[in-house]
Scaffold this motif. Structure first.
Motif, PDB file in Angstrom:
ATOM      1  N   THR A  15      -8.220  -1.367  -8.179  1.00 54.03           N
ATOM      2  CA  THR A  15      -6.954  -1.234  -8.901  1.00 54.03           C
ATOM      3  C   THR A  15      -6.083  -2.469  -8.681  1.00 54.03           C
ATOM      4  OG1 THR A  15      -7.064   1.155  -8.616  1.00 54.03           O
ATOM      5  CG2 THR A  15      -4.931   0.239  -9.215  1.00 54.03           C
ATOM      6  N   TYR A  16      -6.055  -2.966  -7.453  1.00 53.02           N
ATOM      7  CA  TYR A  16      -5.298  -4.177  -7.161  1.00 53.02           C
ATOM      8  C   TYR A  16      -5.884  -5.380  -7.914  1.00 53.02           C
ATOM      9  CZ  TYR A  16      -3.011  -1.724  -3.247  1.00 53.02           C
ATOM     10  OH  TYR A  16      -2.297  -0.855  -2.463  1.00 53.02           O
TER      11      TYR A  16
ATOM     12  N   MET B 109      -6.207   2.666   3.713  1.00 53.70           N
ATOM     13  CA  MET B 109      -6.275   2.531   2.264  1.00 53.70           C
ATOM     14  C   MET B 109      -7.646   3.027   1.783  1.00 53.70           C
ATOM     15  SD  MET B 109      -5.848  -0.884  -0.060  1.00 53.70           S
ATOM     16  CE  MET B 109      -7.371  -1.575   0.547  1.00 53.70           C
ATOM     17  N   ASN B 110      -7.631   3.820   0.713  1.00 55.92           N
ATOM     18  CA  ASN B 110      -8.865   4.337   0.127  1.00 55.92           C
ATOM     19  C   ASN B 110      -9.702   3.181  -0.411  1.00 55.92           C
ATOM     20  OD1 ASN B 110     -10.453   5.328  -2.362  1.00 55.92           O
ATOM     21  ND2 ASN B 110      -9.959   7.226  -1.261  1.00 55.92           N
ATOM     22  N   ASN B 111     -11.029   3.296  -0.313  1.00 54.04           N
ATOM     23  CA  ASN B 111     -11.905   2.192  -0.713  1.00 54.04           C
ATOM     24  C   ASN B 111     -11.926   1.912  -2.214  1.00 54.04           C
ATOM     25  OD1 ASN B 111     -13.330   4.525  -1.316  1.00 54.04           O
ATOM     26  ND2 ASN B 111     -15.299   3.652  -0.814  1.00 54.04           N
ATOM     27  N   THR B 112     -11.339   2.774  -3.034  1.00 54.16           N
ATOM     28  CA  THR B 112     -11.281   2.514  -4.471  1.00 54.16           C
ATOM     29  C   THR B 112     -10.058   1.684  -4.867  1.00 54.16           C
ATOM     30  OG1 THR B 112     -10.050   4.548  -4.931  1.00 54.16           O
ATOM     31  CG2 THR B 112     -12.464   4.689  -4.970  1.00 54.16           C
ATOM     32  N   VAL B 113      -9.082   1.596  -4.011  1.00 56.12           N
ATOM     33  CA  VAL B 113      -7.804   0.955  -4.334  1.00 56.12           C
ATOM     34  C   VAL B 113      -7.926  -0.550  -4.603  1.00 56.12           C
ATOM     35  CG1 VAL B 113      -5.476   0.487  -3.454  1.00 56.12           C
ATOM     36  CG2 VAL B 113      -6.480   2.773  -3.228  1.00 56.12           C
TER      37      VAL B 113
ATOM     38  N   SER C 281       0.039   7.375  -1.463  1.00 56.56           N
ATOM     39  CA  SER C 281      -0.979   8.017  -2.306  1.00 56.56           C
ATOM     40  C   SER C 281      -2.293   7.243  -2.338  1.00 56.56           C
ATOM     41  CB  SER C 281      -0.461   8.193  -3.737  1.00 56.56           C
ATOM     42  OG  SER C 281      -0.204   6.933  -4.332  1.00 56.56           O
ATOM     43  N   GLU C 282      -2.284   6.001  -1.836  1.00 57.86           N
ATOM     44  CA  GLU C 282      -3.491   5.178  -1.820  1.00 57.86           C
ATOM     45  C   GLU C 282      -4.224   5.238  -0.479  1.00 57.86           C
ATOM     46  OE1 GLU C 282      -1.901   1.799  -4.946  1.00 57.86           O
ATOM     47  OE2 GLU C 282      -1.462   1.537  -2.814  1.00 57.86           O
ATOM     48  N   THR C 283      -3.784   6.135   0.395  1.00 59.29           N
ATOM     49  CA  THR C 283      -4.379   6.220   1.731  1.00 59.29           C
ATOM     50  C   THR C 283      -5.022   7.580   1.975  1.00 59.29           C
ATOM     51  OG1 THR C 283      -2.321   6.997   2.748  1.00 59.29           O
ATOM     52  CG2 THR C 283      -2.664   4.611   2.656  1.00 59.29           C
TER      53      THR C 283
ATOM     54  N   VAL D  92       0.840  -1.192   0.000  1.00 55.92           N
ATOM     55  CA  VAL D  92       0.000   0.000   0.000  1.00 55.92           C
ATOM     56  C   VAL D  92       0.878   1.245   0.000  1.00 55.92           C
ATOM     57  CG1 VAL D  92      -1.825   1.263   1.190  1.00 55.92           C
ATOM     58  CG2 VAL D  92      -1.824  -1.246   1.217  1.00 55.92           C
ATOM     59  N   ARG D  93       0.700   2.082  -1.017  1.00 53.18           N
ATOM     60  CA  ARG D  93       1.478   3.316  -1.152  1.00 53.18           C
ATOM     61  C   ARG D  93       0.784   4.463  -0.414  1.00 53.18           C
ATOM     62  NH1 ARG D  93       1.822   3.546  -7.539  1.00 53.18           N
ATOM     63  NH2 ARG D  93      -0.390   3.487  -7.111  1.00 53.18           N
TER      64      ARG D  93
END
Length: 147
Positions: A42-43, A35-39, A27-29, A24-25
């Motif tokens: 992407t994974y 962690m943002n719920n959209t990530v 920028s993804e938090t 988890v980067r």
């Protein structure tokens, strides 16, 4: 928590053999380090592409003169536990069902403590890039994806 697409969690989890690692980067938090719920979507995309490469599909689909392309028809994510900045995850993907021109894929995210973080499912359809109509799997493709 068990999702509608999982009838037996133990058996469902046993069906996974392919995974990709992610971390988890920042920028993804959000501002709390969650962690943002959209990530996860992407994974799922990353794991799906790597899985399809592994099956030998992506090379053909990426050729400029290839008529068939994969299209995501639907995607779902179910959140089980919080995930934080710098957490390392394994994103698993497997084929749950094979249609005439579609694959129903299932996803599982596990952290380094072997805890389930989120699950998901989604359908991809092989389509003609010009007409937008679905294209049936050929025998070679079906042999690659047998569940």
């Amino acid at each position: 928590m068990q999702s509608s697409y999982i009838s037996n969690m133990g058996e469902w989890k046993k069906g996974f053999s392919f995974s990709v690692p992610v971390q988890v980067r920042f920028s993804e938090t959000d501002m709390f380090g969650h962690m943002n719920n959209t990530v996860p979507i992407t994974y799922f995309e990353y794991a799906r592409i790597e899985f399809l490469k592994y099956l030998g599909f992506m090379g053909k689909w990426m050729q400029e003169d290839e008529e068939a392309i994969p299209v995501v028809a639907d995607i779902q994510c179910d959140y089980v536990r919080q995930v934080y900045f710098e957490e390392k995850l394994n994103i698993f993907v497997k084929i749950d069902n094979i249609g005439n021109s579609s694959l129903d894929l299932h996803y599982l995210a596990i952290n380094n403590k072997e805890e389930m973080c989120f699950t998901g499912r989604g359908t991809i359809v092989q389509m003609n890039r010009q007409t937008g109509k679905s294209i049936r799997w050929n025998e070679s493709q079906l042999q690659s994806v047998q569940v």
